[in-house]
Enzyme design. Sequence first.
Site: not given
Length: 503
Positions: A331, A336, A376, A395
């Site tokens: 993730h 990110h 997010e 993700s």
Amino acid sequence: MASSHVMKTNTEPVPRMQPAMMMFSSKYWSRRGMSLDSAMFDHQQQRHTGGQMSRRTSFCPINEVKNGSLTEDDGKTAVVFSLKNEVGCLVKALRLFQEKRVNLRHIESRSSRRVLNEVEIFADCSCSKKEFNELLEHLKDHVNIITFNTPAHVWSVEADGDDVPWFPMKISELDQCSKRVLMYGSELDADHPGFKDDVYRERRKYFVEVAMNYKFGQPIPRIEYTAEEIRTWGVVFRELTKLYPTHACREYLKNLPLLRKDCGYREDNIPQLEDVSLFLRERSGFTVRPVAGYLSPRDFLAGLAYRVFNCTQYIRHSIDPLYTPEPDTCHELLGHVPLLADPKFAQFSQEIGLASLGATDEDVQKLATCYFFTIEFGLCKQDGQLRAYGAGLLSSIGELTHALSDQACVKVFDPKTTCTQECLITTFQEVYFVSDSFEEAKEKMREFAKTIKRPFSVYYNPYTQSIDLLKDTQSIENVVRDLRSDLTIVCDALGKMNTYMGI
């Protein structure tokens, strides 16, 4: 945070839990009796005004200087350390000073907000620099040193105004935030895929040890990943990269090839955080540091204020590569990192973090919710099409596909309304928020940050990697002086363009 979904016979797919929801959902934390600061925080309030925190002393300050006077060198041989709040703890600590023959000029204590049932001790020493350094080495073996060379008036002052929660004033103090892990780490819930796997649990303990031993300024330890971990990463990498060309924003697509080239982003290789951190520093000024598990929203956002991203190193369990109940390195690295390399996105992330420093629990929750629905799970418009920039989407194969489909509900990002939207824990989001650009989202967040209730503004000093509190004319004048210097350079450049280029 990566996720997939499980199928029930003759039913619609049931989305699996999104880990990011757990970090930022007030409903989640309240269910576990945790505050936004930390599950380990003492609820006794501290003030933090102008870098000065009030204290509630458990004993009277001691001064060994004549008339209680302090010199202008006050604080240059001072140390702040923490102890368990138990009978005799202070006496044992003072013996350490006696063993090194160091006298004390001033000593104070206060209840710790960092760890429950601990006290913090401020000790201003009367000794040479050499003796002080020897004392610090001795103390390290017996107590937890929080900071040193901090003047007493900075450490604790009774101030008027509302209570302001503690926050890191310099980048090295993120060591305290990153170690306040609320859950997971090596302790897994019974419904975690690796709960009954003793080998996996031992492996997780190793990652916890690496993260908890890490300190600011150190190189991030390189991990020798197992063949099973690399295979799990490979499945996630292969399936997600199929979707990126048609689902990810252009900034993401621009940086992913660079990460392949410079950081070893490949199906058969898990990138090392140290390589990623050096890459990000050159691209946007961001760095990453290892973390053992979940942090509170306050601690996590504090890292962003310093352009530091707390990043896990462990891999999800191999039994279900397309699902994880927590943020893992798949993730972090795939969701990110590619966008943290974009300067505009990096600035947007940092400003959310800066707005959180010293904010109330209520305001931190609002900022965390805005973070959740942007960094997010955010969407943007590019070339007339919706594209994903949120790491939780980038993700997650299932939710990335869903968010850009006709079934998803999409609204314009507006912090004033977005901050009240519920972050769902067990399903896909009911609504996603779209911005025309990172710049637009940043400007909206700047306006929203003006509503944050705190008796000062904050300014990040990139030279000292510390926070300057703008609370009086002198502190504001210091920032203006720096701005004037920058404007002088800009004016000089414009003059040269006019002279040599006729512009």
